[in-house]
Design a protein around this motif. Sequence first.
Motif, PDB file in Angstrom:
ATOM      1  N   SER A  43       0.822  -1.220   0.000  1.00  0.00           N
ATOM      2  CA  SER A  43       0.000   0.000   0.000  1.00  0.00           C
ATOM      3  C   SER A  43       0.849   1.260   0.000  1.00  0.00           C
ATOM      4  O   SER A  43       0.565   2.212  -0.733  1.00  0.00           O
ATOM      5  N   SER A  44       1.906   1.291   0.799  1.00  0.00           N
ATOM      6  CA  SER A  44       2.706   2.508   0.905  1.00  0.00           C
ATOM      7  C   SER A  44       3.583   2.736  -0.320  1.00  0.00           C
ATOM      8  O   SER A  44       3.706   3.868  -0.803  1.00  0.00           O
ATOM      9  N   PHE A  45       4.182   1.666  -0.863  1.00  0.00           N
ATOM     10  CA  PHE A  45       5.069   1.847  -2.006  1.00  0.00           C
ATOM     11  C   PHE A  45       4.303   2.030  -3.314  1.00  0.00           C
ATOM     12  O   PHE A  45       4.896   2.455  -4.299  1.00  0.00           O
ATOM     13  N   ARG A  46       3.028   1.721  -3.323  1.00  0.00           N
ATOM     14  CA  ARG A  46       2.246   1.932  -4.542  1.00  0.00           C
ATOM     15  C   ARG A  46       1.333   3.144  -4.465  1.00  0.00           C
ATOM     16  O   ARG A  46       1.054   3.770  -5.482  1.00  0.00           O
ATOM     17  N   TRP A  47       0.872   3.497  -3.260  1.00  0.00           N
ATOM     18  CA  TRP A  47      -0.117   4.559  -3.156  1.00  0.00           C
ATOM     19  C   TRP A  47       0.308   5.702  -2.255  1.00  0.00           C
ATOM     20  O   TRP A  47      -0.435   6.675  -2.109  1.00  0.00           O
ATOM     21  N   GLY A  48       1.468   5.607  -1.620  1.00  0.00           N
ATOM     22  CA  GLY A  48       1.964   6.749  -0.881  1.00  0.00           C
ATOM     23  C   GLY A  48       1.745   6.666   0.617  1.00  0.00           C
ATOM     24  O   GLY A  48       1.261   5.667   1.175  1.00  0.00           O
ATOM     25  N   PHE A  49       2.115   7.747   1.272  1.00  0.00           N
ATOM     26  CA  PHE A  49       2.157   7.791   2.734  1.00  0.00           C
ATOM     27  C   PHE A  49       0.765   7.677   3.341  1.00  0.00           C
ATOM     28  O   PHE A  49       0.558   6.923   4.300  1.00  0.00           O
ATOM     29  N   GLU A  50      -0.191   8.425   2.822  1.00  0.00           N
ATOM     30  CA  GLU A  50      -1.511   8.463   3.450  1.00  0.00           C
ATOM     31  C   GLU A  50      -2.191   7.097   3.414  1.00  0.00           C
ATOM     32  O   GLU A  50      -2.741   6.631   4.430  1.00  0.00           O
ATOM     33  N   GLU A  51      -2.167   6.442   2.258  1.00  0.00           N
ATOM     34  CA  GLU A  51      -2.796   5.125   2.156  1.00  0.00           C
ATOM     35  C   GLU A  51      -2.061   4.115   3.027  1.00  0.00           C
ATOM     36  O   GLU A  51      -2.679   3.280   3.705  1.00  0.00           O
TER      37      GLU A  51
END
Length: 561
Positions: free
Chosen positions: A114-122
């Motif tokens: 989730s973090s490496f594909r959609w960023g910090f917030e996700e």
Amino acid sequence: MRAPVSAPSLDSSLSTDALMAARMRLVLSISAVLAMAVDAGPARQPVASAVWLAFCGYLLHSVLVHACTQGGWRHVQGKAVHWSDVMWFTLIVFVSGGVHSLFFLFYFFAILTSSFRWGFEEGARVTVVSVASFAACGLGTSTGDDAPQLLMRTTFLLALGHMIVHWGGSKLILQRRLALLGDISQLSNPRFGAGRTIARTMEKTLAFFRASHCILMMRDTATGNWTLRTLRKDDTCEHVGVETLGGIAESPLMALEHPHTVLSNRLPWPLNLLFARSHMHGPGTTGWRPEGRDGARRSAAVAAMLEARAFISAALPLRLGEGRVFISSRNGHFSKSDALFLAHLMEQIFPVIETIEVLDRMASEAAATERLKISLDLHDTAVQPYIGLRMGLCALRKKAAADNPLLEDLDKLAEVANGVIADLRRFAGTVKDGAESSCGLVLPQLYRQAARIQGIYGIEISVNVEGQMRLDDRMTAEVLQMVGEGLNNICKHTQARHGSVRIGCRNGCLHLRIENEGGEDENFADFRPRSLSDRAAALGGRAQVSRCRGGGTEVLIEIPI
């Protein structure tokens, strides 16, 4: 000209990451089933059917996701996949021992994807939900003696998950920044002029920061005048407002210290009592420092003027003047890394823009000299012979008797010579004075070219301009040159008696279409107009030839503007 090598798109990179994550998910599910099978050996305790059902269900889920991802289904590449992983992991942890289950480590897989594909917030949302789910499973299946282990594993999951989320978000931010720098570097085409490059840079920067306004202020030291450029959210570069101002030394926009980068965020209560609202970063320093009372007052005045909740401002590295760029947001906020990146972006693009301005000035001066030479050559080599021809016709007219049948023809020839002389003198004066060919002259000059073709070759050319066009003088000259070349090709290579020229701007590209009707004895031949292709490639576009529905030929030219 060698075609530029295009970098892999971000969508292809995301598809590759999704396929890799699907493979690793399949490996995890297989390893979990194998681990349970080994644990259910002859010397082990029997495994409950609910455990087998949970692990086998997750294995089937992983197989389906992998098959769909490999098949190119974009529906399984979204955010729902890692949330389904969290639910499966929660079920696995619950049925396999709760706080004592080693499969709680599977939560890190969902956090990573989730973090490496959609960023910090996700990634942060997935981390919080994973920690809460594991804590709930632990509280529901453990006793009081398991509280230390539950606390340690929950803390470990939270701490390591936060680090993963931070680095995953940084990776995506770096990808977006590199993509922006790549786009900005491709905008610096001297043929488009410095104004077009500045407008496109403002558009790209505004979209990158998801801001509300982008304001650019530049002062020319030679004249002392300021140039104010503004662009609003969701507007294109064609809507950049340009205004020349005299003395605005009292404006809050120029009250900030020149070499410093300023960051201002309006914090909610009670954080505004604990932290400073605005910070500044000076050249040669390594850290940020809060602004003093005067600096904070100036930043508050800028925020009030921009009606912004947050803004960042950086100085422009101009050699022949000074200026600042402002990025403001009415709802969001900016980080210190955003402000430093804005300053770095301006350092990269504005030296190139100043170089374009120098080249443009040199080209204009050289063009003025060349225009003067051409106008003199026209007067000496074209106008003077026609003047001599007119004088000769007038002399013949005087020698002829009153009953000479050639008098009417001599008068007509004299009138033609007078018209040609007037046209040549008008053209020579236009060349000498260097009349600007603004975008408003595109349509009249296209009609003039069509009338010339019809008068000489008898080919009827229809002209159609779709929508509004805002082209600078350089682009206008290039368009007219390509239209002229295309119409000449119709005259030389076809037997058509009708043709059309269509021009319009759509999706950030200039579309130029030149068509001609097909003759009965004409066959379509696949060819490449070299002159048109080279001109389009020099502007970063392309030209292609195809067959029309009626059997004719069309030349389609696309140029990014």
